[in-house]
Enzyme design. Structure first.
Site, short mmCIF file in Angstrom:
data_model
loop_
_atom_site.label_atom_id
_atom_site.label_comp_id
_atom_site.label_asym_id
_atom_site.label_seq_id
_atom_site.Cartn_x
_atom_site.Cartn_y
_atom_site.Cartn_z
CD GLU A 17 -2.47 1.78 0.36
OE1 GLU A 17 -3.32 1.05 -0.14
OE2 GLU A 17 -2.22 2.95 -0.08
CB SER A 52 -22.93 7.09 -0.20
OG SER A 52 -22.75 8.00 -1.24
CB ALA A 53 -20.91 4.60 4.29
CB ILE A 54 -25.31 3.08 0.77
CG1 ILE A 54 -25.65 4.38 1.51
CG2 ILE A 54 -26.57 2.26 0.53
CD1 ILE A 54 -26.43 5.36 0.70
CG HIS A 61 -25.80 0.85 -3.33
ND1 HIS A 61 -26.58 1.96 -3.14
CD2 HIS A 61 -24.54 1.31 -3.48
CE1 HIS A 61 -25.82 3.04 -3.18
NE2 HIS A 61 -24.57 2.67 -3.38
CB ILE A 79 -13.85 -1.67 -8.11
CG1 ILE A 79 -13.13 -2.87 -8.74
CG2 ILE A 79 -14.86 -2.11 -7.06
CD1 ILE A 79 -14.04 -3.84 -9.48
#
Ligand SMILES: Cc1cc2nc3c(=O)[nH]c(=O)nc-3n(C[C@H](O)[C@H](O)[C@H](O)COP(=O)(O)OP(=O)(O)OC[C@H]3O[C@@H](n4cnc5c(N)ncnc54)[C@H](O)[C@@H]3O)c2cc1C
Length: 484
Positions: A32, A46-48, A50, A337
């Site tokens: 990294e 948005s931390a959803i 879906h 992605i």
């Protein structure tokens, strides 16, 4: 040493794949470039999780979103990830938009999304007090959820590390190493590393790495910026996940609760040319605010406590995920992605392992793999009796450092000395949520810098917010000597 797998990138995709590989009889190295894991797009979205009605039927996105959504319950339970199935609503703000809801419903059914339902205007308004008076109906998706995106990423990576994956931070991929037409490792700023398989999980930079492997020179990633504002949870409470009807630009500006109870408004959708344009703009924030108010009018811009931007990695021309194993021998390519990449990440990991099995790779479960990441429980989450006991054992837990979020010095020390040690202010923020309250770190950060300096043995001037040159302290004022 020749590793079985070398993963480039510690975002949610790399981390969940790393954990999946570490579950088996495989040696894994993750590199990294940043000073901590999960500082890329996985930290700004948005931390959803879906539900999966949005992607085009038949696409990778559709298949992996729906499967990924289903996998999150088990994963969250094993890793103690904050995750809540809130359900989500797409709201039509005109009669015309109701046709879009029907299209989404049909699309969702084709994608295999369970429980989708159209709600009338009356039921929509009843379920969503505070929604625009223009609301004419909605599509309810009960399987959608919200997650702590920092912690999910970090916990997955830490669990992989505890189970044997080696992690090298501040290690940047520069080029591939080749042997007889096969990729056999990578060149980095910290030397060469060898592996039987190299995995490209580099997010927004994945196209450049793919091109270096000689794959799909005609495909490229367009960075699509999304800007957000965050509202103070003490001023406004919105416990729902609400989208407008999508347009060709994407899912639109939503109003959602975070897992920590703040309201998030955004994101915008702007194609940018620079993969480093991770900043907000006046125009973008204005657009986010207007979009949010169109859907949920009753909040005030004075309640905004933070703003941020993320970059979606949209792969052109397909606009779909690209996941392939072995077109170039030794190379696993995970590219493009963008959203719903977070929701899909567990399924991407599962899918890559399946592809590898098809290529003849032998996977055996490691008998000593521990899928559980026991939480390092913050003092604020303990009962009064547990708090007393912990403070008696370790007085650092008796010193509150972040008042808004009630984070103690003991909580901070646990992260600085954890399996992936926190070395920066933001690394502590991502692990404990300190500095995210109304004062946005104004109270805690001088104390946090002192603690980081003392515990890691670097001068206060060298402590950074997020690595590189992001220092807080540049010297002494009026020649005073700084004692730590
Ligand atoms: C505005 C916005 C909203 C979104 N909302 C949602 C949502 O609600 N739900 C959802 O499911 N998805 C959402 N997404 C998409 C989701 O955030 C991404 O799909 C996901 O985070 C991608 O994860 P990743 O691991 O592929 O990439 P990243 O998290 O970017 O990780 C890639 C990693 O690779 C590292 N790296 C890059 N180059 C190198 C190199 N040369 N050497 C070493 N390391 C390198 C980076 O530093 C980074 O840590 C959203 C995205 C955006 C931008």
């Amino acid at each position: 040493m020749v590793y079985d797998f070398l993963i480039i990138g510690s975002g949610i995709v790399g981390s969940l794949l790393g954990r999946e590989l570490a579950r088996h009889n495989k040696s894994v190295l993750m590199i990294e470039k940043h000073v901590d894991v999960g500082m890329g797009t996985s930290a700004a979205n948005s931390a959803i999780v879906h539900a999966g009605y949005d992607p085009q039927p038949g696409s990778f996105k559709a298949k992996l979103n729906v499967r990924g959504n289903a996998l999150w319950d088990h994963l969250a339970a094993e890793l103690f990830i904050p995750f809540r199935r809130t359900g989500s609503y797409v709201v039509a703000l005109s009669e015309e938009e109701k046709k879009t809801l029907e299209k989404l419903l049909e699309q969702g059914r084709q994608n295999g999304v369970p429980g989708l339902r159209l709600l009338s205007e009356e039921e929509t308004k009843q379920r969503l007090p505070g929604i625009s008076p223009q609301a004419r109906g909605s599509l309810f998706a009960p399987t959608a959820g919200i997650i702590d995106p920092f912690q999910a990423n970090f916990f997955a990576c830490e669990n992989a590390v505890v189970n044997g994956m080696k992690l090298l931070l501040e290690t940047r991929f520069e080029d591939f190493l080749w042997e007889e037409g096969k990729i056999c490792g990578v060149r980095t700023n910290r030397g060469d590393f060898y592996a039987r398989w190299v995995v490209n999980a580099a997010g927004i930079f994945a196209d450049e790495i793919m091109h270096k492997a000689g794959v799909h020179p005609d495909f490229h990633i367009v960075p699509r910026r999304g800007q957000y504002v965050v509202l103070d949870r003490n001023s406004f409470s919105w416990d729902k996940v609400v989208f407008p009807c999508p347009t060709e630009k994407g899912k639109g500006i939503l109003v959602t609760t975070t897992i920590h109870g703040n309201t998030l408004v955004g994101p915008t959708s702007e194609n940018v040319s620079d993969k480093f344009s991770l900043f907000t703009t006046e125009e973008g924030l204005r657009e986010a605010i207007q979009g949010g108010k169109r859907l949920v009018p009753g909040w005030d811009v004075r309640w905004i406590i933070a703003q941020y931007a993320g970059l979606r990695a949209t792969l052109m021309p397909t606009k779909d995920f690209l996941i392939e194993v072995g077109e170039v021998p030794g190379f696993i390519n995970i590219c493009g992605i963008d959203s719903p990449g977070y929701a899909s990440a567990p399924a991407i990991a599962e899918y890559v392992v399946e592809l590898l099995k098809e290529k003849g790779e032998n996977f055996e479960l490691k008998p000593d793999f521990n899928p559980i990441r026991e939480p390092r429980r913050l003092l604020k989450h303990l009962s009064p009796e547990e708090r007393r006991q912990r403070v008696a054992l370790s007085p650092a837990y008796g010193r509150i450092v972040c008042r808004c979020e009630e984070i103690t010095e003991g909580d901070i020390l646990a992260e600085i000395h954890g399996p992936i040690p926190a070395r920066t202010y933001d690394a502590l923020k991502r692990r404990t949520w300190l500095g995210t309250g109304r004062c946005q770190g104004g109270f805690d950060f001088p104390r946090v810098i002192e603690i980081l300096s003392r515990e890691t043995g670097v001068a206060v001037e060298e402590v950074t917010k997020k690595g590189g040159s992001s220092r807080f302290v540049f010297g002494s004022v009026r020649g005073e000597h700084h004692e730590v």
